[in-house]
Design a protein around this motif. Structure first.
Motif, PDB file in Angstrom:
ATOM      1  N   ARG A  66       0.846  -1.199   0.000  1.00 45.13           N
ATOM      2  CA  ARG A  66       0.000   0.000   0.000  1.00 45.13           C
ATOM      3  C   ARG A  66       0.881   1.250   0.000  1.00 45.13           C
ATOM      4  O   ARG A  66       2.100   1.181   0.176  1.00 45.13           O
ATOM      5  CB  ARG A  66      -0.914   0.022   1.238  1.00 45.13           C
ATOM      6  N   ALA A  67       0.212   2.371  -0.215  1.00 42.23           N
ATOM      7  CA  ALA A  67       0.863   3.677  -0.103  1.00 42.23           C
ATOM      8  C   ALA A  67       0.132   4.484   0.963  1.00 42.23           C
ATOM      9  O   ALA A  67      -1.091   4.645   0.894  1.00 42.23           O
ATOM     10  CB  ALA A  67       0.825   4.420  -1.431  1.00 42.23           C
ATOM     11  N   ASP A  68       0.848   4.943   1.952  1.00 47.13           N
ATOM     12  CA  ASP A  68       0.314   5.875   2.953  1.00 47.13           C
ATOM     13  C   ASP A  68       0.816   7.268   2.557  1.00 47.13           C
ATOM     14  O   ASP A  68       2.034   7.475   2.458  1.00 47.13           O
ATOM     15  CB  ASP A  68       0.793   5.512   4.357  1.00 47.13           C
ATOM     16  N   TYR A  69      -0.099   8.208   2.329  1.00 45.43           N
ATOM     17  CA  TYR A  69       0.321   9.442   1.674  1.00 45.43           C
ATOM     18  C   TYR A  69      -0.377  10.683   2.221  1.00 45.43           C
ATOM     19  O   TYR A  69      -1.392  10.614   2.921  1.00 45.43           O
ATOM     20  CB  TYR A  69       0.053   9.351   0.168  1.00 45.43           C
ATOM     21  N   GLU A  70       0.185  11.823   1.835  1.00 48.77           N
ATOM     22  CA  GLU A  70      -0.398  13.134   2.069  1.00 48.77           C
ATOM     23  C   GLU A  70      -0.474  13.864   0.731  1.00 48.77           C
ATOM     24  O   GLU A  70       0.435  13.764  -0.100  1.00 48.77           O
ATOM     25  CB  GLU A  70       0.460  13.969   3.018  1.00 48.77           C
ATOM     26  N   LEU A  71      -1.571  14.589   0.528  1.00 43.36           N
ATOM     27  CA  LEU A  71      -1.673  15.511  -0.599  1.00 43.36           C
ATOM     28  C   LEU A  71      -1.345  16.896  -0.075  1.00 43.36           C
ATOM     29  O   LEU A  71      -1.959  17.375   0.881  1.00 43.36           O
ATOM     30  CB  LEU A  71      -3.077  15.489  -1.201  1.00 43.36           C
ATOM     31  N   VAL A  72      -0.347  17.521  -0.687  1.00 41.49           N
ATOM     32  CA  VAL A  72       0.148  18.822  -0.229  1.00 41.49           C
ATOM     33  C   VAL A  72      -0.110  19.859  -1.315  1.00 41.49           C
ATOM     34  O   VAL A  72       0.214  19.643  -2.490  1.00 41.49           O
ATOM     35  CB  VAL A  72       1.653  18.749   0.093  1.00 41.49           C
ATOM     36  N   GLN A  76       0.899  23.171   2.160  1.00 39.38           N
ATOM     37  CA  GLN A  76       0.003  22.789   3.242  1.00 39.38           C
ATOM     38  C   GLN A  76      -0.605  21.415   2.961  1.00 39.38           C
ATOM     39  O   GLN A  76      -1.016  21.123   1.830  1.00 39.38           O
ATOM     40  CB  GLN A  76      -1.130  23.813   3.408  1.00 39.38           C
ATOM     41  N   VAL A  77      -0.670  20.581   3.990  1.00 46.64           N
ATOM     42  CA  VAL A  77      -1.303  19.267   3.850  1.00 46.64           C
ATOM     43  C   VAL A  77      -2.820  19.456   3.814  1.00 46.64           C
ATOM     44  O   VAL A  77      -3.412  19.998   4.745  1.00 46.64           O
ATOM     45  CB  VAL A  77      -0.920  18.338   5.014  1.00 46.64           C
ATOM     46  N   VAL A  78      -3.440  19.026   2.720  1.00 44.66           N
ATOM     47  CA  VAL A  78      -4.884  19.200   2.579  1.00 44.66           C
ATOM     48  C   VAL A  78      -5.640  17.888   2.719  1.00 44.66           C
ATOM     49  O   VAL A  78      -6.854  17.886   2.923  1.00 44.66           O
ATOM     50  CB  VAL A  78      -5.229  19.871   1.229  1.00 44.66           C
ATOM     51  N   ARG A 102      -8.375  12.486  -5.612  1.00 47.48           N
ATOM     52  CA  ARG A 102      -9.134  13.698  -5.940  1.00 47.48           C
ATOM     53  C   ARG A 102      -9.548  14.344  -4.636  1.00 47.48           C
ATOM     54  O   ARG A 102     -10.151  13.702  -3.775  1.00 47.48           O
ATOM     55  CB  ARG A 102     -10.365  13.389  -6.784  1.00 47.48           C
ATOM     56  N   ALA A 103      -9.242  15.631  -4.487  1.00 51.67           N
ATOM     57  CA  ALA A 103      -9.544  16.317  -3.232  1.00 51.67           C
ATOM     58  C   ALA A 103      -9.484  17.823  -3.449  1.00 51.67           C
ATOM     59  O   ALA A 103      -8.848  18.298  -4.395  1.00 51.67           O
ATOM     60  CB  ALA A 103      -8.548  15.911  -2.142  1.00 51.67           C
ATOM     61  N   PRO A 104     -10.148  18.580  -2.569  1.00 57.11           N
ATOM     62  CA  PRO A 104      -9.970  20.037  -2.610  1.00 57.11           C
ATOM     63  C   PRO A 104      -8.526  20.399  -2.297  1.00 57.11           C
ATOM     64  O   PRO A 104      -7.917  19.832  -1.390  1.00 57.11           O
ATOM     65  CB  PRO A 104     -10.920  20.535  -1.511  1.00 57.11           C
ATOM     66  N   TYR A 105      -7.971  21.310  -3.078  1.00 58.11           N
ATOM     67  CA  TYR A 105      -6.623  21.785  -2.784  1.00 58.11           C
ATOM     68  C   TYR A 105      -6.654  23.198  -2.201  1.00 58.11           C
ATOM     69  O   TYR A 105      -5.609  23.796  -1.959  1.00 58.11           O
ATOM     70  CB  TYR A 105      -5.737  21.738  -4.034  1.00 58.11           C
ATOM     71  N   VAL A 106      -7.861  23.712  -1.988  1.00 55.62           N
ATOM     72  CA  VAL A 106      -8.071  25.006  -1.341  1.00 55.62           C
ATOM     73  C   VAL A 106      -8.912  24.750  -0.088  1.00 55.62           C
ATOM     74  O   VAL A 106      -9.932  24.054  -0.155  1.00 55.62           O
ATOM     75  CB  VAL A 106      -8.794  25.997  -2.274  1.00 55.62           C
ATOM     76  N   LYS A 107      -8.498  25.290   1.053  1.00 51.54           N
ATOM     77  CA  LYS A 107      -9.170  24.979   2.312  1.00 51.54           C
ATOM     78  C   LYS A 107     -10.340  25.901   2.630  1.00 51.54           C
ATOM     79  O   LYS A 107     -11.283  25.499   3.316  1.00 51.54           O
ATOM     80  CB  LYS A 107      -8.160  25.044   3.462  1.00 51.54           C
ATOM     81  N   SER A 108     -10.286  27.150   2.179  1.00 52.17           N
ATOM     82  CA  SER A 108     -11.293  28.121   2.612  1.00 52.17           C
ATOM     83  C   SER A 108     -11.447  29.211   1.563  1.00 52.17           C
ATOM     84  O   SER A 108     -10.592  29.364   0.676  1.00 52.17           O
ATOM     85  CB  SER A 108     -10.869  28.755   3.942  1.00 52.17           C
ATOM     86  N   PRO A 109     -12.545  29.989   1.638  1.00 53.87           N
ATOM     87  CA  PRO A 109     -12.686  31.142   0.732  1.00 53.87           C
ATOM     88  C   PRO A 109     -11.521  32.119   0.858  1.00 53.87           C
ATOM     89  O   PRO A 109     -11.121  32.737  -0.133  1.00 53.87           O
ATOM     90  CB  PRO A 109     -14.007  31.778   1.179  1.00 53.87           C
ATOM     91  N   GLU A 110     -10.971  32.240   2.060  1.00 54.18           N
ATOM     92  CA  GLU A 110      -9.834  33.144   2.257  1.00 54.18           C
ATOM     93  C   GLU A 110      -8.604  32.643   1.497  1.00 54.18           C
ATOM     94  O   GLU A 110      -7.867  33.435   0.893  1.00 54.18           O
ATOM     95  CB  GLU A 110      -9.522  33.283   3.749  1.00 54.18           C
ATOM     96  N   ASP A 111      -8.371  31.321   1.530  1.00 53.68           N
ATOM     97  CA  ASP A 111      -7.256  30.739   0.777  1.00 53.68           C
ATOM     98  C   ASP A 111      -7.425  30.986  -0.719  1.00 53.68           C
ATOM     99  O   ASP A 111      -6.467  31.316  -1.431  1.00 53.68           O
ATOM    100  CB  ASP A 111      -7.161  29.233   1.025  1.00 53.68           C
ATOM    101  N   LEU A 112      -8.656  30.808  -1.210  1.00 53.28           N
ATOM    102  CA  LEU A 112      -8.926  31.004  -2.628  1.00 53.28           C
ATOM    103  C   LEU A 112      -8.674  32.457  -3.031  1.00 53.28           C
ATOM    104  O   LEU A 112      -8.057  32.726  -4.073  1.00 53.28           O
ATOM    105  CB  LEU A 112     -10.365  30.601  -2.946  1.00 53.28           C
ATOM    106  N   ALA A 113      -9.139  33.394  -2.209  1.00 60.69           N
ATOM    107  CA  ALA A 113      -8.921  34.809  -2.515  1.00 60.69           C
ATOM    108  C   ALA A 113      -7.433  35.153  -2.500  1.00 60.69           C
ATOM    109  O   ALA A 113      -6.946  35.905  -3.355  1.00 60.69           O
ATOM    110  CB  ALA A 113      -9.679  35.679  -1.517  1.00 60.69           C
ATOM    111  N   ARG A 114      -6.706  34.576  -1.552  1.00 60.88           N
ATOM    112  CA  ARG A 114      -5.260  34.838  -1.465  1.00 60.88           C
ATOM    113  C   ARG A 114      -4.529  34.299  -2.683  1.00 60.88           C
ATOM    114  O   ARG A 114      -3.684  34.975  -3.277  1.00 60.88           O
ATOM    115  CB  ARG A 114      -4.696  34.197  -0.192  1.00 60.88           C
ATOM    116  N   LEU A 115      -4.852  33.076  -3.084  1.00 60.76           N
ATOM    117  CA  LEU A 115      -4.211  32.485  -4.247  1.00 60.76           C
ATOM    118  C   LEU A 115      -4.537  33.259  -5.512  1.00 60.76           C
ATOM    119  O   LEU A 115      -3.675  33.432  -6.390  1.00 60.76           O
ATOM    120  CB  LEU A 115      -4.641  31.024  -4.398  1.00 60.76           C
TER     121      LEU A 115
END
Length: 276
Positions: A66-72, A76-78, A102-115
């Motif tokens: 198996r693979a134990d993983y993080e999506l970064v 930031q680990v999301v 498949r996962a969100p790579y943005v955590k919040s509306p604030e993160d999206l606005a910053r990016l």
């Protein structure tokens, strides 16, 4: 001095030999990665699908369990997860392993606005360990690979088209087309576009457009709004207002999508045409 019989020596040697044969064997070396990469399969405003691929070689028969993983995303680990692989390794022959996430790579509306204001690119990475088993031995092979993706940018709301038709001294119809401009190289999924249209300071029309709609990559979606300016909607002052030939208008509202809230405010004047 006691002599040792040949039979005793043979028995001892056989015992030692059997003991060595029954001892567990250790792999002659660790499993290694011979190549690895992360690719972006698809991207949206707030989520992405990524794939990790690698080749693993082992000097002994083994299984990549198996693979134990993080999506970064952007450092930031999301998301964390585990993917079952069960890939058998033949000694000395690199084998392919892969998994998708498949996962969100943005955590919040604030993160999206910053990016969105940051611009450029961001790194999407998959990192963790591959769990490899050889006999009764388990080892963990670290991995990490990233790929640059376009930074998501917030859409804008504009007046795409506007005209006003005068049908009588007390009746005007304003045809307004609101445009949602998507500056991203991927489609933009919307939840809705709310609006409130006012004419000469009076609110005449409200509603929501573009519900569960999408706008193509690098395109503008257009949504029509019709506003009737009459005695019934505006009041007895409508005749004097229409006689000026130009109507001041304003449109306010909010464009929404997952993790996105974009308020907007537009205003101007519409010149009236005579409709026969």
């Amino acid at each position: 001095m006691r002599s040792t019989s040949p039979l005793f020596l043979l028995s001892a040697l056989l015992t030692l030999g059997l003991g060595c044969a029954s001892a567990p064997t250790k792999p002659s070396g660790p499993a290694v990665l011979t190549s690895q990469e992360t690719t972006v399969l698809s991207q949206g405003l707030t989520e992405a699908a990524v794939r990790y691929r690698a080749q693993v070689a082992s000097p002994a028969p083994a299984v990549v369990e198996r693979a134990d993983y993080e999506l970064v995303s952007d450092g930031q680990v999301v998301k964390t997860g585990s993917a079952k692989l069960d890939v058998r390794l033949v000694p000395g022959v690199p084998a392919d392993v892969s998994f998708d996430e498949r996962a969100p790579y943005v955590k919040s509306p604030e993160d999206l606005a910053r990016l969105s204001t940051q611009g450029g690119t961001l790194l999407l990475a998959l990192r963790g360990t591959l769990v490899v088993r050889s006999g009764d031995q388990e080892e963990k092979v670290p991995f990490a690979a990233s790929r640059a993706a376009r930074v998501p940018r917030l859409p804008t709301v504009v007046v795409a088209e506007l005209d006003g038709a005068r049908y009588s001294p007390e009746e005007v119809q304003i045809n307004l087309r609101l445009g949602v401009h998507n500056p991203n190289p991927f489609p933009l999924k919307l939840e809705g576009l709310s609006f409130q249209v006012s004419v000469a300071g009076k609110s005449l029309e409200t509603g929501t457009l573009a519900q569960a709609d999408s706008v193509d990559a690098s395109a503008t979606g257009v949504y029509p709004v019709e506003v009737a300016v009459t005695r019934d909607t505006y009041g007895p002052e409508v005749k004097a207002l229409i006689s000026k030939g130009v109507l001041p208008y304003g449109v306010t509202g909010e464009l929404t999508a997952p993790l996105m809230r974009v308020p907007y405010s537009l205003s101007g004047e519409v010149k009236l045409n005579v409709s026969r």
